[in-house]
Design an enzyme around this catalytic site. Structure first.
Site, PDB file in Angstrom:
ATOM      1  N   GLY A   1      25.043  46.255  47.769  1.00 44.25           N
ATOM      2  CA  GLY A   1      24.446  45.331  47.648  1.00 44.25           C
ATOM      3  C   GLY A   1      25.051  45.145  49.218  1.00 44.25           C
ATOM      4  O   GLY A   1      25.729  44.995  49.734  1.00 44.25           O
TER       5      GLY A   1
ATOM      6  N   GLN B   1      25.747  39.333  56.319  1.00 42.51           N
ATOM      7  CA  GLN B   1      26.989  40.357  56.639  1.00 42.51           C
ATOM      8  C   GLN B   1      26.553  41.390  58.058  1.00 42.51           C
ATOM      9  O   GLN B   1      27.791  41.689  58.672  1.00 42.51           O
ATOM     10  CB  GLN B   1      26.779  41.520  55.772  1.00 42.51           C
ATOM     11  CG  GLN B   1      27.291  40.401  53.750  1.00 42.51           C
ATOM     12  CD  GLN B   1      27.300  41.202  52.933  1.00 42.51           C
ATOM     13  OE1 GLN B   1      26.302  41.919  52.646  1.00 42.51           O
ATOM     14  NE2 GLN B   1      28.217  41.400  52.814  1.00 42.51           N
TER      15      GLN B   1
ATOM     16  N   CYS C   1      33.701  43.013  47.912  1.00 42.37           N
ATOM     17  CA  CYS C   1      32.507  42.203  48.876  1.00 42.37           C
ATOM     18  C   CYS C   1      32.594  43.847  50.386  1.00 42.37           C
ATOM     19  O   CYS C   1      33.937  43.867  50.057  1.00 42.37           O
ATOM     20  CB  CYS C   1      32.319  41.339  48.841  1.00 42.37           C
ATOM     21  SG  CYS C   1      31.426  41.048  50.968  1.00 42.37           S
ATOM     22  N   LEU C   2      31.329  44.155  50.685  1.00 43.10           N
ATOM     23  CA  LEU C   2      32.051  45.101  52.526  1.00 43.10           C
ATOM     24  C   LEU C   2      32.243  44.239  53.195  1.00 43.10           C
ATOM     25  O   LEU C   2      33.226  44.714  53.727  1.00 43.10           O
ATOM     26  CB  LEU C   2      30.542  45.698  52.533  1.00 43.10           C
ATOM     27  CG  LEU C   2      29.969  46.402  51.550  1.00 43.10           C
ATOM     28  CD1 LEU C   2      28.426  46.894  52.019  1.00 43.10           C
ATOM     29  CD2 LEU C   2      30.870  47.517  51.602  1.00 43.10           C
TER      30      LEU C   2
ATOM     31  N   HIS D   1      26.108  38.166  43.743  1.00 47.02           N
ATOM     32  CA  HIS D   1      26.874  37.766  45.146  1.00 47.02           C
ATOM     33  C   HIS D   1      26.102  37.729  45.981  1.00 47.02           C
ATOM     34  O   HIS D   1      26.403  37.331  47.156  1.00 47.02           O
ATOM     35  CB  HIS D   1      27.218  38.940  44.041  1.00 47.02           C
ATOM     36  CG  HIS D   1      28.594  39.408  45.834  1.00 47.02           C
ATOM     37  ND1 HIS D   1      29.784  39.303  45.739  1.00 47.02           N
ATOM     38  CD2 HIS D   1      28.037  40.143  47.264  1.00 47.02           C
ATOM     39  CE1 HIS D   1      30.466  39.547  46.812  1.00 47.02           C
ATOM     40  NE2 HIS D   1      29.383  39.747  47.534  1.00 47.02           N
ATOM     41  N   GLU D   2      24.760  38.625  45.580  1.00 50.74           N
ATOM     42  CA  GLU D   2      23.899  38.699  47.219  1.00 50.74           C
ATOM     43  C   GLU D   2      23.489  37.739  47.727  1.00 50.74           C
ATOM     44  O   GLU D   2      23.460  36.645  48.799  1.00 50.74           O
ATOM     45  CB  GLU D   2      23.245  39.904  47.182  1.00 50.74           C
ATOM     46  CG  GLU D   2      23.693  41.168  46.885  1.00 50.74           C
ATOM     47  CD  GLU D   2      24.856  41.500  48.028  1.00 50.74           C
ATOM     48  OE1 GLU D   2      24.564  41.242  49.172  1.00 50.74           O
ATOM     49  OE2 GLU D   2      26.000  42.019  47.345  1.00 50.74           O
TER      50      GLU D   2
ATOM     51  N   HIS E   1      25.562  34.439  48.769  1.00 50.79           N
ATOM     52  CA  HIS E   1      25.731  35.281  50.838  1.00 50.79           C
ATOM     53  C   HIS E   1      24.824  34.341  51.667  1.00 50.79           C
ATOM     54  O   HIS E   1      25.112  34.039  52.775  1.00 50.79           O
ATOM     55  CB  HIS E   1      25.761  36.586  51.449  1.00 50.79           C
ATOM     56  CG  HIS E   1      27.248  37.294  50.808  1.00 50.79           C
ATOM     57  ND1 HIS E   1      27.786  37.370  51.527  1.00 50.79           N
ATOM     58  CD2 HIS E   1      26.950  38.793  50.629  1.00 50.79           C
ATOM     59  CE1 HIS E   1      28.673  38.172  51.596  1.00 50.79           C
ATOM     60  NE2 HIS E   1      28.308  38.913  51.254  1.00 50.79           N
TER      61      HIS E   1
HETATM   62 NI    NI Z   1      29.214  40.765  49.754  1.00 49.27          NI
END
Ligand code: NI
Length: 168
Positions: A46, A51, A88-89, A130-131, A134
Site C-alpha cells: 500500500g 508518502q 511501512c515504506l 494503515h493507508e 496516512h
Molecule cells: Ni505506511
C-alpha cells in the site's frame, strides 16, 4: 510514468492532514500512475499520496488480486480483531505489533470520481486502515503497542530468508 521518492519518518508532510481530492483530472491520473510504479518498485502492499509528498486523499492498496485506487476513502464498517506485524515504506527496516479490525468495508472514489465500495479481510483490512490513517498524518508507530527489537528483527529476517530458500 515516473518513480516518486518515498518520504521517511521525520518529514513533516507525513504528519499533516491531507486535503480532499476535488479534481479528477490528468494531474491526479499522473499521480496515481506514478504511485503504482513507486509501490511496485518498493514491493509494498500500500501507498498513500502524502508518502510521496502530495497532501491529497488518495491511496493504493494491493488486495492480492489487484491494486485498488481509493480516492477520498472512508471506512464504513469494521469488525473483528487481528493482532500482528505491521510495517511501512516510510519507516524502512522496522516492524511493530498493531491491533486492527479483521474485516473492513470502505467507500471510495475511483480515478474518475465514481463512488464504489470494497471490503477486505486480514492483511487487506490492515492495509486499508494503515493507508487511510496516512491521510490524517498518522504513522503506525503511534498505533503500535510495541515495536520489534533489533534481535526480533534479525530473527524475522532470518526466517524470511529460510522461507525464500524453501520456495526456491
Ligand atoms: Ni505506511
Amino acid at each position: 510514468m515516473a518513480l516518486r521518492t518515498i518520504l521517511t519518518e521525520g518529514e513533516p508532510s507525513l504528519n499533516k492532514v491531507s486535503r480532499k481530492v476535488e479534481k479528477f483530472d490528468a494531474r491526479l491520473h499522473e499521480l496515481l500512475d506514478d504511485m503504482h510504479e513507486t509501490l511496485a518498485q518498493a514491493e509494498g502492499v500500500g501507498l498513500a499520496a502524502p508518502q510521496v509528498g502530495v497532501l491529497r486523499r488518495a491511496v493504493l492498496v494491493d488486495n492480492g488480486e489487484t491494486v485498488l485506487e481509493l480516492i477520498n476513502p472512508e471506512i464504513l464498517e469494521q469488525d473483528g480483531e487481528q493482532d500482528g506485524l505491521e510495517g511501512c515504506l516510510s519507516i524502512p527496516g522496522q516492524y511493530g505489533l498493531v491491533k486492527r479490525p479483521m474485516h473492513v468495508k470502505v467507500r471510495a472514489q475511483d480515478r474518475d470520481g465514481n463512488w464504489y465500495e470494497t471490503e477486505g479481510e486480514g492483511l487487506t483490512a490492515r492495509c486499508f486502515c494503515h493507508e487511510i490513517e496516512h491521510l490524517d498524518g498518522i504513522l503506525y508507530r503511534s498505533r503500535a503497542y510495541r515495536m520489534l527489537t533489533p534481535e526480533e528483527l534479525e530473527e524475522l529476517r532470518q526466517s524470511e530468508e529460510e522461507e525464500e530458500e524453501e520456495q526456491a
